[in-house]
Design a protein around this motif. Structure first.
Motif, PDB file in Angstrom:
ATOM      1  N   GLU A 132      25.422  41.998  33.977  1.00 34.54           N
ATOM      2  CA  GLU A 132      24.963  41.549  35.288  1.00 34.54           C
ATOM      3  C   GLU A 132      26.146  41.212  36.182  1.00 34.54           C
ATOM      4  O   GLU A 132      26.140  41.481  37.383  1.00 34.54           O
ATOM      5  N   ALA A 133      27.191  40.633  35.607  1.00 34.05           N
ATOM      6  CA  ALA A 133      28.394  40.277  36.365  1.00 34.05           C
ATOM      7  C   ALA A 133      29.595  40.348  35.448  1.00 34.05           C
ATOM      8  O   ALA A 133      29.485  40.156  34.233  1.00 34.05           O
ATOM      9  N   VAL A 134      30.759  40.617  36.030  1.00 34.95           N
ATOM     10  CA  VAL A 134      32.002  40.776  35.276  1.00 34.95           C
ATOM     11  C   VAL A 134      33.045  39.796  35.808  1.00 34.95           C
ATOM     12  O   VAL A 134      33.132  39.564  37.020  1.00 34.95           O
ATOM     13  N   ILE A 135      33.826  39.225  34.891  1.00 38.79           N
ATOM     14  CA  ILE A 135      34.912  38.313  35.253  1.00 38.79           C
ATOM     15  C   ILE A 135      36.215  38.853  34.673  1.00 38.79           C
ATOM     16  O   ILE A 135      36.291  39.170  33.476  1.00 38.79           O
ATOM     17  N   GLU A 136      37.227  38.944  35.507  1.00 36.64           N
ATOM     18  CA  GLU A 136      38.566  39.367  35.082  1.00 36.64           C
ATOM     19  C   GLU A 136      39.353  38.156  34.593  1.00 36.64           C
ATOM     20  O   GLU A 136      39.523  37.179  35.327  1.00 36.64           O
ATOM     21  N   ALA A 137      39.826  38.212  33.346  1.00 40.83           N
ATOM     22  CA  ALA A 137      40.573  37.083  32.776  1.00 40.83           C
ATOM     23  C   ALA A 137      41.736  37.570  31.928  1.00 40.83           C
ATOM     24  O   ALA A 137      42.061  36.973  30.909  1.00 40.83           O
ATOM     25  N   ARG A 138      42.391  38.648  32.364  1.00 42.77           N
ATOM     26  CA  ARG A 138      43.490  39.228  31.570  1.00 42.77           C
ATOM     27  C   ARG A 138      44.874  38.801  32.049  1.00 42.77           C
ATOM     28  O   ARG A 138      45.872  39.436  31.706  1.00 42.77           O
ATOM     29  N   GLY A 139      44.932  37.752  32.836  1.00 46.99           N
ATOM     30  CA  GLY A 139      46.235  37.257  33.259  1.00 46.99           C
ATOM     31  C   GLY A 139      46.741  37.950  34.505  1.00 46.99           C
ATOM     32  O   GLY A 139      46.079  38.813  35.089  1.00 46.99           O
ATOM     33  N   LEU A 140      47.936  37.566  34.931  1.00 48.74           N
ATOM     34  CA  LEU A 140      48.560  38.145  36.115  1.00 48.74           C
ATOM     35  C   LEU A 140      49.063  39.542  35.783  1.00 48.74           C
ATOM     36  O   LEU A 140      50.114  39.713  35.170  1.00 48.74           O
ATOM     37  N   ARG A 141      48.319  40.539  36.203  1.00 48.11           N
ATOM     38  CA  ARG A 141      48.672  41.913  35.872  1.00 48.11           C
ATOM     39  C   ARG A 141      49.626  42.517  36.897  1.00 48.11           C
ATOM     40  O   ARG A 141      50.269  43.522  36.649  1.00 48.11           O
ATOM     41  N   ASP A 142      49.703  41.912  38.084  1.00 46.22           N
ATOM     42  CA  ASP A 142      50.595  42.394  39.138  1.00 46.22           C
ATOM     43  C   ASP A 142      51.073  41.179  39.932  1.00 46.22           C
ATOM     44  O   ASP A 142      50.274  40.524  40.593  1.00 46.22           O
ATOM     45  N   THR A 253      44.345  42.923  44.178  1.00 42.78           N
ATOM     46  CA  THR A 253      44.850  43.774  43.102  1.00 42.78           C
ATOM     47  C   THR A 253      43.779  43.924  42.023  1.00 42.78           C
ATOM     48  O   THR A 253      43.007  43.003  41.755  1.00 42.78           O
ATOM     49  N   GLY A 254      43.712  45.077  41.407  1.00 43.33           N
ATOM     50  CA  GLY A 254      42.728  45.320  40.367  1.00 43.33           C
ATOM     51  C   GLY A 254      41.402  45.785  40.933  1.00 43.33           C
ATOM     52  O   GLY A 254      41.274  46.141  42.101  1.00 43.33           O
ATOM     53  N   ALA A 255      40.372  45.765  40.074  1.00 46.14           N
ATOM     54  CA  ALA A 255      39.045  46.212  40.474  1.00 46.14           C
ATOM     55  C   ALA A 255      38.465  45.301  41.551  1.00 46.14           C
ATOM     56  O   ALA A 255      38.653  44.087  41.524  1.00 46.14           O
ATOM     57  N   GLN A 256      37.744  45.901  42.492  1.00 48.77           N
ATOM     58  CA  GLN A 256      37.178  45.143  43.603  1.00 48.77           C
ATOM     59  C   GLN A 256      35.783  44.615  43.258  1.00 48.77           C
ATOM     60  O   GLN A 256      35.064  45.202  42.445  1.00 48.77           O
ATOM     61  N   GLY A 257      35.429  43.511  43.911  1.00 48.10           N
ATOM     62  CA  GLY A 257      34.107  42.932  43.714  1.00 48.10           C
ATOM     63  C   GLY A 257      33.938  42.196  42.409  1.00 48.10           C
ATOM     64  O   GLY A 257      32.813  41.961  41.961  1.00 48.10           O
ATOM     65  N   ILE A 258      35.055  41.820  41.793  1.00 52.34           N
ATOM     66  CA  ILE A 258      35.018  41.136  40.504  1.00 52.34           C
ATOM     67  C   ILE A 258      35.721  39.789  40.627  1.00 52.34           C
ATOM     68  O   ILE A 258      36.829  39.706  41.158  1.00 52.34           O
ATOM     69  N   GLY A 259      35.103  38.745  40.124  1.00 47.65           N
ATOM     70  CA  GLY A 259      35.708  37.427  40.144  1.00 47.65           C
ATOM     71  C   GLY A 259      36.834  37.310  39.134  1.00 47.65           C
ATOM     72  O   GLY A 259      36.809  37.952  38.074  1.00 47.65           O
ATOM     73  N   GLN A 298      31.325  36.223  42.220  1.00 44.48           N
ATOM     74  CA  GLN A 298      32.620  36.658  42.722  1.00 44.48           C
ATOM     75  C   GLN A 298      33.011  35.850  43.951  1.00 44.48           C
ATOM     76  O   GLN A 298      34.169  35.439  44.089  1.00 44.48           O
ATOM     77  N   ASP A 299      32.068  35.603  44.825  1.00 40.20           N
ATOM     78  CA  ASP A 299      32.355  34.842  46.044  1.00 40.20           C
ATOM     79  C   ASP A 299      32.783  33.418  45.715  1.00 40.20           C
ATOM     80  O   ASP A 299      33.746  32.895  46.287  1.00 40.20           O
ATOM     81  N   ALA A 300      32.083  32.788  44.766  1.00 44.48           N
ATOM     82  CA  ALA A 300      32.416  31.413  44.388  1.00 44.48           C
ATOM     83  C   ALA A 300      33.793  31.327  43.744  1.00 44.48           C
ATOM     84  O   ALA A 300      34.571  30.400  44.027  1.00 44.48           O
ATOM     85  N   LEU A 301      34.116  32.286  42.888  1.00 44.63           N
ATOM     86  CA  LEU A 301      35.418  32.260  42.224  1.00 44.63           C
ATOM     87  C   LEU A 301      36.545  32.523  43.215  1.00 44.63           C
ATOM     88  O   LEU A 301      37.624  31.918  43.117  1.00 44.63           O
ATOM     89  N   ARG A 302      36.316  33.408  44.161  1.00 45.16           N
ATOM     90  CA  ARG A 302      37.341  33.666  45.164  1.00 45.16           C
ATOM     91  C   ARG A 302      37.584  32.427  46.022  1.00 45.16           C
ATOM     92  O   ARG A 302      38.733  32.062  46.286  1.00 45.16           O
TER      93      ARG A 302
END
Length: 383
Positions: A132-142, A253-259, A298-302
């Motif tokens: 339903e929703a995805v969260i990016e948590a792989r660290g500072l990639r860039d 940076t990275g995939a768009q629309g993802i918190g 995503q909006d809340a995390l941003r």
């Protein structure tokens, strides 16, 4: 399993978020996907207990490996005891406890993500996980959007032939040689004959020689009169200390629309580099949201990450002063002056909750750096 929330990355922020969602939102399913075989990697996270809100302590408490009442700092001409509990979490315990708190299907290790979008992730084996929703948590990639100095360290857990005699951590021993930038040794007594010693220094580049740092650690042990029988664990890293940057560019940076959470969202202290307090706050925020659908999440995390970025401009200025106004051998003077201030002020800086009066007090008085350079840095501003 098609989880409600798919978290990419199995580090500290990811694990705490999964626990918070599971505990505080029964019925919401979570899955962590981690490319390594264990959760948390190879780390020791430390923090002051006062960094964590009382209502969120239950999220952290099961993971704590060691807790001490009080700690110390030491600089040339200054040695001071700090009150308040200090805690550490070892990644091995983090992995073991997390697996007891989440259902087996909520953890997928040894899986590399090759593509990411707001509806799921593609894995290297060709399979796809929908969510339903995805969260990016792989660290500072860039980090190209950030201006950084670097905190570089190597830590060794030493087994000693005889008791070391310590009863609390030394979170900064800056009485060591300062010729190559601000340097200190960090000491955590895990048992009477087991002590974690970390050699840390702040410089402008991320490169370091781990063998040199290990030699420094063993030399430090000898100066303390400790007979080392062996080394039980090793860790080393170069962490960014942010002095400025462009939040909007970083977020894109990275995939768009993802918190994003954790280091991926620059949610770490710009001066100390500590990330655990932010990981706890973010986990509590997620669990308390009205909706965990993709867009509102995503909006809340941003908004959360952007608010922290904005309010921490002062801390980025302090880091900029450290790197740009002070000569490398004299950087320790800024920290020594800070640790001579009131304990409550010190605690609020660590928790990133300094008051306006705190901020003024830190900068007022005779500067421990050349005043001309300090004025130049301050007048130049910080992003």
């Amino acid at each position: 399993m098609r989880p409600d929330i798919l978290i990419i990355g199995g580090g500290l922020a990811a694990g705490l978020a999964a626990v918070a969602i599971t505990q505080r939102r029964p019925g919401t399913t979570v899955m962590i996907v981690e490319r390594g075989e264990t959760l948390g990697g190879n780390h020791i996270w430390s923090f002051f207990q006062s960094d964590i809100a009382a209502e969120d302590w239950s999220l952290v408490a099961p993971f704590v490996s060691h807790r001490w009442e009080g700690s110390e700092v030491a600089f040339p001409g200054l040695r001071r005891a700090l009150t308040g509990a200090y805690c550490s979490i070892e990644s091995e315990r983090f992995d073991a406890v997390l697996r007891t708190m989440l259902p087996p299907e909520a953890i997928r290790t040894g899986a590399t993500v090759t593509a990411l979008d707001r509806g799921g992730a593609m894995l290297a084996d060709g399979s796809r996980i929908e969510a339903e929703a995805v969260i990016e948590a792989r660290g500072l990639r860039d980090i190209s959007a950030l201006d950084c100095g670097w905190q570089k360290f190597a830590g060794r857990l030493l087994r000693l032939a005889h008791p070391h005699g310590l009863d609390r951590p030394m979170i900064m021993d800056a009485t060591v040689d300062q010729s190559d930038g601000y340097r200190f040794v960090y000491v955590l007594p895990f048992s009477p004959t087991s002590v974690f010693v970390e050699d840390t220094y702040y410089t402008t580049g991320p490169e370091f020689d781990e063998a040199v740092l290990e030699a420094r650690i063993l030399d430090y042990a000898r100066t303390r009169g400790w007979q080392v029988e062996g080394i039980s664990r090793r860790e080393a890293a170069a962490l960014p200390i942010v002095t400025g940057g462009n939040f909007e560019l970083m977020w894109r940076t990275g995939a768009q629309g993802i918190g994003k959470i954790g280091m991926a969202a620059a949610l770490f202290h710009p001066v100390t580099g500590y990330s655990l307090p932010d990981a706890v706050r973010t986990a509590a925020l997620i669990a308390g949201l009205k909706s965990l659908h993709a867009e509102p999440l995503q909006d809340a995390l941003r908004k959360h990450a952007e608010a922290r970025w904005t309010e921490r401009r002062y801390y980025r200025l302090l880091s900029k002063l450290l790197f740009e106004a002070a000569a490398p051998p004299d950087r320790w003077r800024m920290l020594a002056r800070f640790y001579s201030l009131k304990p409550a002020l010190i605690a609020r800086l660590y928790s990133a909750q300094s008051t306006k009066l705190d901020k003024a007090r830190i900068l007022c008085g005779k500067p421990p750096v050349p005043i001309g350079k300090a004025i130049k840095v301050i007048s130049g501003g910080v992003s």
